[in-house]
Design a protein around this motif. Structure first.
Motif: not given
Length: 382
Positions: A275-283
């Motif tokens: 489980i990893l996360a994106s560098r960008e925040a998304v909307a």
């Protein structure tokens, strides 16, 4: 059924029968409720629950039996699922009051819902976010299907879930919800030019967007949110996870935390789940929905994101920057692979809804992953 606000329940007063302001697009939750109430497009053997209806999709429920299969299969254009079962079923399991689905096994479960699609109406399915984050491989099958997770235009017939837990054994029961269905009218195209225009009007990410055949997302391997770790790697030979129980499990009994390295990369070990996360925040603006599509296998020996739906309103607050990271479910393939910080590993494709949903994704409807950073499924304690 919820009764505090009868105008928002499945059995509210009659509303005009339409698919929304636009004639084509994904159907929002309030339109789905209207159609369900009229027994159109999606029907079920048991009464629907309001909680099944999401801003742009319907949660599908398991029926009372599961079939343990010799292998995965598709029925093909000339057969129903039932006609194919005789050569593939090992045994039948009663899951009415709960049963364990073991890792490494393949099961097929008839769903309580079925499709009664009219002309120009089709569907696409995906695992729920909580399902994908448990590494439970779940796909939708229909009669005469030549591909998974697709319900063809005008299809009328039963729906089935193929379930294969890859890492954790899971306890399921009749009514458990592992996957979800988006219903679409027509087939509107959303081009990169339109995507750039949408980003200019309402930022989709908190940085310069990478737009080419969708919106590119990269991986965070240094800890953008300054947390204690940049990911989790699943343990093997753990206890059972009850798919319907929230917030009760200790993460460290099932996961090993991954801390950032000085090199800013991570080596994906073969057949491990991360489980990893994106560098960008998304909307995701309220009138749109997005899906993370399978990434080009030529750029790396891994698969990203089993659960690909991003609901309208995800990470979105009007007038504010994007606020939610995309959580990336990553499974490596046959060889070790070095993943670099900032490497593009997924793309979001966008599609307009037929109209803005009455209730978008967010805290107001109890959405579990709004404003998320790196986050495990809802089954684990924070």
């Amino acid at each position: 059924m919820t009764t505090e606000n009868p105008d928002e329940t499945l059995f509210a007063a009659d509303e005009p029968e339409s698919y929304g302001k636009h004639s084509t697009g994904i159907l929002p939750g309030h339109v789905l409720k209207r159609l369900i109430r009229a027994r159109r497009e999606v029907v079920a053997t048991e009464e629907f629950d309001d909680a099944q209806i999401q801003p742009a999709s319907i949660d599908l429920r398991l029926g009372p039996v599961a079939w343990r299969m010799r292998a995965s299969f598709l029925p093909g254009p000339n057969a129903t699922v039932q006609e194919k079962l005789s050569n593939a079923v090992l045994h039948e399991i009663d899951i009415s009051n709960g049963a364990v689905l073991e890792t490494g096994c393949v099961y097929v479960v008839p769903l309580l819902e079925s499709a009664d699609f009219s002309f120009r109406v089709s569907g696409i399915a995906n695992p729920k976010s909580s399902t994908g984050r448990l590494d439970v491989f779940t796909r939708l099958i229909t009669d005469r299907a030549q591909s998974f997770d697709r319900v063809e235009t005008g299809y009328k017939g039963p729906l089935y879930a193929e379930i294969s837990p890859r890492t954790f054994p899971v306890l399921v029961r009749k009514g458990s919800r592992l996957n979800q269905l988006r219903v679409r009218r027509g087939n509107p195209q959303f081009t990169d030019t339109q995507l750039r225009r949408l980003h200019a009007e309402s930022p989709l990410v908190d940085c310069e967007p990478n737009i080419e055949d969708g919106l590119g997302l990269s991986v965070d391997l240094i800890g953008t949110d300054s947390g204690p770790q940049i990911g989790w790697r699943a343990k093997h030979h753990t206890n059972i996870i009850d798919i319907d129980r929230r917030g009760v499990l200790d993460p460290r009994e099932f996961w090993d935390p991954i801390e950032p390295s000085k090199s800013g990369n991570i080596v994906l070990d073969p057949d491990e789940f991360y489980i990893l996360a994106s560098r960008e925040a998304v909307a995701i603006p309220p009138e749109y929905a997005a899906e993370m599509v399978p990434f080009n296998p030529l750029v790396g020996e891994f698969r990203v994101h089993y659960a690909g739906f991003f609901d309208p309103g995800f990470g979105y607050t009007q007038g504010r920057p994007p606020s939610a990271r995309a959580v990336l479910e990553v499974r490596s393939h046959e060889v070790p692979f070095i993943l670099e910080h900032g490497q593009i590993i997924g793309r979001l494709v966008f599609e307009r809804l037929t109209e803005v949903p009455v209730e978008a994704y967010g805290e107001g409807i109890g959405s579990h992953y709004q404003r998320q950073g790196l986050k495990l499924s809802k089954h684990f304690t924070d």
